[in-house]
Design a protein around this motif. Structure first.
Motif, PDB file in Angstrom:
ATOM      1  N   ASP A   1       0.841  -1.185   0.000  1.00  0.00           N
ATOM      2  CA  ASP A   1       0.000   0.000   0.000  1.00  0.00           C
ATOM      3  C   ASP A   1       0.886   1.248   0.000  1.00  0.00           C
ATOM      4  O   ASP A   1       1.841   1.317   0.772  1.00  0.00           O
TER       5      ASP A   1
ATOM      6  N   TRP B   1       0.492   4.234   1.088  1.00  0.00           N
ATOM      7  CA  TRP B   1       0.518   5.017   2.326  1.00  0.00           C
ATOM      8  C   TRP B   1       1.176   4.288   3.492  1.00  0.00           C
ATOM      9  O   TRP B   1       1.252   4.819   4.582  1.00  0.00           O
TER      10      TRP B   1
ATOM     11  N   THR C   1      -7.342   3.512   0.380  1.00  0.00           N
ATOM     12  CA  THR C   1      -6.527   2.610   1.187  1.00  0.00           C
ATOM     13  C   THR C   1      -7.421   1.547   1.832  1.00  0.00           C
ATOM     14  O   THR C   1      -8.637   1.715   1.906  1.00  0.00           O
TER      15      THR C   1
ATOM     16  N   LEU D   1      -9.592   5.265   3.513  1.00  0.00           N
ATOM     17  CA  LEU D   1      -9.211   6.670   3.356  1.00  0.00           C
ATOM     18  C   LEU D   1      -8.892   6.954   1.902  1.00  0.00           C
ATOM     19  O   LEU D   1      -8.454   6.073   1.170  1.00  0.00           O
ATOM     20  N   ASN D   2      -9.099   8.203   1.499  1.00  0.00           N
ATOM     21  CA  ASN D   2      -8.649   8.631   0.176  1.00  0.00           C
ATOM     22  C   ASN D   2      -7.239   9.141   0.354  1.00  0.00           C
ATOM     23  O   ASN D   2      -7.028  10.233   0.835  1.00  0.00           O
ATOM     24  N   ALA D   3      -6.306   8.330  -0.040  1.00  0.00           N
ATOM     25  CA  ALA D   3      -4.909   8.697   0.169  1.00  0.00           C
ATOM     26  C   ALA D   3      -4.455   9.631  -0.932  1.00  0.00           C
ATOM     27  O   ALA D   3      -4.927   9.565  -2.063  1.00  0.00           O
TER      28      ALA D   3
END
Lengths: 216, 282
Positions: A210, A212, B118, B122-124
């Motif tokens: 991912d 993030w 994600t 969440l909207n990353a």
């Protein structure tokens, strides 16, 4: 790069042997003695094994020719790691606890060097810093950009503690990203530590994919 | 997982919530904001500035619409034409931040997949991937994405103010879109801590900066997938559900104040607002 280093070492050895050979020929010694000498001289070099990679890690391919970063004191990693067999995490004590591995405080250096090797110029320089109450301004060698979130703690936990890997061999795990530090004096960046390098390792060893997880 | 999801399920991804979801969630962070409690003090906005390294752009750039407040207080007037003067005009405040939509309109339009969904719901926004096309901003119905028109290092944090910058997230440069992240650095820290202690995240263990700063406790943050979290209970209490919009139910019970902004656009926002109720006419 290590390979190239070893070749150049071998070359240096060969040159010195050739010189020896020339001298011995002048002395009229038989040739096979020379060969035996040469083999004996080369043996320790070929036996110098590359840092083994622990079996539970698939190392990502990638080499890097790091710039030499001049440090305030030329700290000999090789002396501490190879000769004295000091664990990486003895000095870089935050590696297993936090994001950064940490540079040891001067007090940690002085813990040993109050009594050990006090006659050496580098130690005298260190003692000077210590007495002035200052720290040597060590320069960062392995640096990732500010937009990257990297924690040593998670990696050490996965590959050492959770994997039941012997802690005394931890330099093999560290070496996946930091190269063969036991052969360096001041640390040099020997692995690219770029996104491709990280991703290759994450893919091979089941790390998260991912964005993030690492980008902040 | 997420980037793969974009590549493999793009058409599904684009169609959004009608398809019945296409994400495998670990958490779904959400909020409940009670407008009855909101006094419009801007503490949340200020906390956001401090937590997320938001640049202070200055008055002239603000007037050009280049402000970068990830969280803003929108102000509405009860009755603008009634001829009442300022204090009696009846202001309504609405804290507006990224709604972290389940079927976000900003995500599928990004040409470089710098914004994606994600597994936390969440909207990353991946700043170093962003090329600044600003499509996402144009496609966002809430207007909560902010574009960096300038570099603000010197103007916004002159020495020694740069020492107050939060090291857990980057200082964005110009040409990059940025937005509310639900304080992802706090989420990340809490997750790391929970993982280290080999347990699940406890509700209320951490909260976003805005929720922390709110003096009246109007903002409740939590995991809407956790059945015992405060935010889930609030959602249930006010009968607001996740998922695609069905139809506007006639209001049976005045106690049910929950609504999601632009729900009918089918973007599945993660923030439930609780309507403001006034006892008397202003």
């Amino acid at each position: 790069m290590q390979f190239a280093n070893r070749t150049s070492l071998n070359n240096a050895a060969a040159v010195s042997i050739r010189r020896l050979q020339a001298k011995l020929v002048q002395c009229g010694k038989p040739f096979y003695l020379l060969m035996a000498l040469a083999v004996m001289a080369l043996l320790p070099l070929t036996a110098m094994a590359e840092l083994p990679v622990p079996s539970h890690i698939t190392p990502p391919p990638g080499e890097h020719e790091g710039e030499h970063v001049p440090q305030p004191i030329e700290f000999p990693h090789d002396r501490h790691v190879k000769d004295m067999k000091i664990n990486c995490m003895y000095c870089h004590t935050y590696a297993r606890r936090s994001k950064v591995a940490g540079i040891p405080p001067t007090s940690k250096c002085m813990g040993c060097h109050k009594v050990i090797a006090t006659d050496r110029p580098r130690i005298q320089k260190l003692t000077e810093y210590w007495e002035k109450g200052e720290s040597p301004r060590w320069k960062k060698v392995h640096d990732v950009p500010d937009y990257v979130h990297f924690t040593h703690e998670k990696h050490i936990r996965k590959f050492v503690f959770d994997a039941d890997f012997p802690v005394e061999d931890v330099q093999q795990v560290c070496g996946v990203c930091h190269g063969e530090v036991r052969e360096m004096t001041v640390a040099e960046k020997k692995k690219p530590l770029n996104m491709g390098f990280c991703r290759r390792c994450h893919e091979a060893n089941g790390g998260p994919g991912d964005c993030w997880k690492c980008h902040k | 997982m997420s980037f793969k999801n974009i590549l493999e399920n793009f058409s599904k991804y684009r169609r959004g919530a009608e398809e019945g979801g296409h994400h495998e969630y670990e958490h779904r962070w959400g909020m409940a904001i009670d407008l009855n409690l909101c006094i419009g003090c801007n503490a949340c906005s200020t906390a956001c500035y401090a937590e997320n390294n938001l640049a202070v752009v200055g008055k002239d750039k603000f007037e050009k619409g280049q402000a970068m407040h990830w969280m803003r207080i929108e102000r509405y007037w009860d009755d603008a034409d009634a001829g009442r003067d300022f204090p009696e005009q009846g202001a309504l405040f609405l804290p507006m931040l990224c709604q972290q939509c389940g079927a976000a309109t900003c995500e599928p339009v990004c040409p470089v997949a710098a914004t994606y969904h994600t597994p936390d719901g969440l909207n990353a926004q991946v700043y170093n991937r962003c090329i600044g096309s600003r499509y996402c901003n144009n496609n966002c119905p809430f207007r909560v994405r902010y574009f960096n028109f300038w570099s603000y290092y010197e103007s916004s944090w002159p020495e020694p103010l740069n020492m107050q910058l939060n090291p857990d997230l980057s200082v964005r440069d110009k040409g990059v879109m940025e937005k509310c992240t639900f304080c992802v650095q706090r989420i990340r820290t809490a997750k790391d801590k929970a993982q280290r202690e080999n347990r699940a995240i406890v509700d209320g263990e951490f909260q976003t900066a805005c929720a922390q700063a709110c003096p009246t406790g109007a903002i409740v943050f939590g995991d809407t997938m956790d059945p015992n979290s405060r935010v889930t209970k609030l959602w249930q209490e006010h009968e607001v559900e996740r998922g695609p919009y069905t139809s506007k139910k006639p209001k049976q019970n005045a106690e049910l104040r929950g609504y999601r902004i632009f729900e009918e656009l089918n973007v599945d926002p993660s923030i439930m607002y609780l309507e403001r109720v006034r006892e008397t006419e202003v």
